[in-house]
Design a protein around this motif. Structure first.
Motif, PDB file in Angstrom:
ATOM      1  N   GLU A   2      -0.246   0.625 -10.554  1.00  0.00           N
ATOM      2  CA  GLU A   2      -0.023   1.931 -11.167  1.00  0.00           C
ATOM      3  C   GLU A   2       0.769   2.843 -10.221  1.00  0.00           C
ATOM      4  O   GLU A   2       1.718   3.513 -10.645  1.00  0.00           O
ATOM      5  CB  GLU A   2      -1.351   2.596 -11.534  1.00  0.00           C
ATOM      6  N   ALA A   3       0.394   2.849  -8.942  1.00  0.00           N
ATOM      7  CA  ALA A   3       1.101   3.682  -7.959  1.00  0.00           C
ATOM      8  C   ALA A   3       2.578   3.305  -7.897  1.00  0.00           C
ATOM      9  O   ALA A   3       3.460   4.178  -7.872  1.00  0.00           O
ATOM     10  CB  ALA A   3       0.465   3.534  -6.579  1.00  0.00           C
ATOM     11  N   PHE A   4       2.877   2.017  -7.889  1.00  0.00           N
ATOM     12  CA  PHE A   4       4.253   1.534  -7.838  1.00  0.00           C
ATOM     13  C   PHE A   4       5.026   1.957  -9.087  1.00  0.00           C
ATOM     14  O   PHE A   4       6.119   2.512  -9.004  1.00  0.00           O
ATOM     15  CB  PHE A   4       4.268   0.010  -7.683  1.00  0.00           C
ATOM     16  N   GLU A 132      -2.642   7.323  -2.386  1.00  0.00           N
ATOM     17  CA  GLU A 132      -3.034   6.796  -1.077  1.00  0.00           C
ATOM     18  C   GLU A 132      -2.696   5.311  -0.952  1.00  0.00           C
ATOM     19  O   GLU A 132      -3.479   4.516  -0.447  1.00  0.00           O
ATOM     20  CB  GLU A 132      -4.522   7.050  -0.815  1.00  0.00           C
ATOM     21  N   ALA A 133      -1.516   4.944  -1.444  1.00  0.00           N
ATOM     22  CA  ALA A 133      -1.024   3.562  -1.413  1.00  0.00           C
ATOM     23  C   ALA A 133       0.392   3.604  -0.842  1.00  0.00           C
ATOM     24  O   ALA A 133       1.376   3.583  -1.584  1.00  0.00           O
ATOM     25  CB  ALA A 133      -1.043   2.957  -2.813  1.00  0.00           C
ATOM     26  N   LEU A 134       0.471   3.698   0.465  1.00  0.00           N
ATOM     27  CA  LEU A 134       1.736   3.913   1.168  1.00  0.00           C
ATOM     28  C   LEU A 134       2.824   2.940   0.735  1.00  0.00           C
ATOM     29  O   LEU A 134       3.911   3.345   0.343  1.00  0.00           O
ATOM     30  CB  LEU A 134       1.502   3.803   2.682  1.00  0.00           C
ATOM     31  N   VAL A 135       2.563   1.657   0.783  1.00  0.00           N
ATOM     32  CA  VAL A 135       3.580   0.648   0.488  1.00  0.00           C
ATOM     33  C   VAL A 135       4.006   0.713  -0.972  1.00  0.00           C
ATOM     34  O   VAL A 135       5.205   0.713  -1.280  1.00  0.00           O
ATOM     35  CB  VAL A 135       3.081  -0.769   0.871  1.00  0.00           C
ATOM     36  N   ALA A 136       3.055   0.801  -1.879  1.00  0.00           N
ATOM     37  CA  ALA A 136       3.385   0.838  -3.308  1.00  0.00           C
ATOM     38  C   ALA A 136       4.206   2.074  -3.653  1.00  0.00           C
ATOM     39  O   ALA A 136       5.180   1.989  -4.404  1.00  0.00           O
ATOM     40  CB  ALA A 136       2.113   0.788  -4.149  1.00  0.00           C
ATOM     41  N   VAL A 137       3.843   3.216  -3.104  1.00  0.00           N
ATOM     42  CA  VAL A 137       4.570   4.448  -3.382  1.00  0.00           C
ATOM     43  C   VAL A 137       5.969   4.404  -2.754  1.00  0.00           C
ATOM     44  O   VAL A 137       6.963   4.725  -3.409  1.00  0.00           O
ATOM     45  CB  VAL A 137       3.784   5.687  -2.899  1.00  0.00           C
ATOM     46  N   ALA A 138       6.060   3.998  -1.488  1.00  0.00           N
ATOM     47  CA  ALA A 138       7.367   3.960  -0.807  1.00  0.00           C
ATOM     48  C   ALA A 138       8.320   2.999  -1.509  1.00  0.00           C
ATOM     49  O   ALA A 138       9.493   3.337  -1.740  1.00  0.00           O
ATOM     50  CB  ALA A 138       7.199   3.573   0.658  1.00  0.00           C
ATOM     51  N   PHE A 139       7.839   1.820  -1.880  1.00  0.00           N
ATOM     52  CA  PHE A 139       8.716   0.875  -2.578  1.00  0.00           C
ATOM     53  C   PHE A 139       9.014   1.327  -4.003  1.00  0.00           C
ATOM     54  O   PHE A 139      10.132   1.167  -4.493  1.00  0.00           O
ATOM     55  CB  PHE A 139       8.141  -0.546  -2.567  1.00  0.00           C
ATOM     56  N   GLY A 140       8.047   1.918  -4.670  1.00  0.00           N
ATOM     57  CA  GLY A 140       8.276   2.417  -6.025  1.00  0.00           C
ATOM     58  C   GLY A 140       9.308   3.524  -6.055  1.00  0.00           C
ATOM     59  O   GLY A 140      10.239   3.505  -6.870  1.00  0.00           O
ATOM     60  N   THR A 141       9.164   4.502  -5.157  1.00  0.00           N
ATOM     61  CA  THR A 141      10.124   5.601  -5.150  1.00  0.00           C
ATOM     62  C   THR A 141      11.502   5.128  -4.677  1.00  0.00           C
ATOM     63  O   THR A 141      12.521   5.597  -5.183  1.00  0.00           O
ATOM     64  CB  THR A 141       9.645   6.776  -4.281  1.00  0.00           C
ATOM     65  N   THR A 142      11.529   4.189  -3.734  1.00  0.00           N
ATOM     66  CA  THR A 142      12.816   3.649  -3.287  1.00  0.00           C
ATOM     67  C   THR A 142      13.500   2.899  -4.420  1.00  0.00           C
ATOM     68  O   THR A 142      14.703   3.079  -4.668  1.00  0.00           O
ATOM     69  CB  THR A 142      12.628   2.731  -2.063  1.00  0.00           C
ATOM     70  N   LEU A 143      12.759   2.085  -5.139  1.00  0.00           N
ATOM     71  CA  LEU A 143      13.344   1.365  -6.272  1.00  0.00           C
ATOM     72  C   LEU A 143      13.798   2.352  -7.356  1.00  0.00           C
ATOM     73  O   LEU A 143      14.849   2.172  -7.972  1.00  0.00           O
ATOM     74  CB  LEU A 143      12.359   0.342  -6.838  1.00  0.00           C
TER      75      LEU A 143
END
Length: 192
Positions: A2-4, A132-143
């Motif tokens: 969901e975060a991603f 609070e899901a650093l990797v999922a958020v960073a990759f989701g916003t980058t994508l």
């Protein structure tokens, strides 16, 4: 997951007509080296948004869940209202210094700094705090940034003329305001 997905969708929509998207168009036309420009956008965005998502997780750790829910609700609603305001293209000063380097370095440097304090970076901070899901958020916003910017780099001005920026700003505003309302409901649940 969901975060991603929320991160990807929110940033992809918010990026339409954003000044970093206008910068992508300027760099694509200036350099005519689409792969280097795309690689620079990716490098700058992953670095910038990883830091932003990390900042969001730190904020989440410092605040109580109830206060965090209210802060996020208000933040998302404010981002939604901000999304309704058209961005100006990046200034000549913001892009001039980096242009003397090759397309990859110029794009990486310019994108990283122009993204500072931008609504998509602040959205990444808020999403990092929310999930609070650093990797999922960073990759989701980058994508999400890549989904919005790669077509601009590849198809340039022709695409920019066909996308109704006003409609996309309204869609972005509705997404952020919807996230804000959901956050407000969560905050009210903590209060009861």
């Amino acid at each position: 997951m969901e975060a991603f997905l929320v991160s990807l969708g929110a940033v992809a929509i918010a990026e339409i007509g954003d000044k970093t998207q206008l910068l992508a168009l300027i760099l694509a036309v200036r350099f005519r080296a689409p792969l280097s420009v795309i690689a620079g956008i990716f490098a700058a965005t992953i670095a910038n948004h990883a830091l932003a998502a990390f900042a969001g997780t730190l904020v989440a750790a410092w605040l109580t869940p109830e206060i965090l829910a209210w802060v996020l609700a208000v933040s998302f609603i404010l981002m939604g209202l901000w999304a309704l305001i058209p961005d100006d293209p990046p200034s000549e000063e913001e892009t001039k210094a980096a242009l003397r380097f090759g397309p990859f370095i110029a794009t990486t440097v310019a994108f990283f700094f122009v993204e500072m304090g931008d609504k998509t970076q602040l959205a990444t901070v808020a999403l990092g705090a929310r999930y609070e899901a650093l990797v999922a958020v960073a990759f989701g916003t980058t994508l999400g940034m890549m989904v919005a910017n790669v077509p601009v780099v590849l198809f340039g001005e022709a695409l920019a003329r066909r996308i109704p920026a006003k409609t996309m700003r309204l869609a972005a505003a509705l997404v952020f305001i919807g996230l804000g309302i959901a956050g407000g409901v969560t905050a009210l649940a903590y209060a009861s």
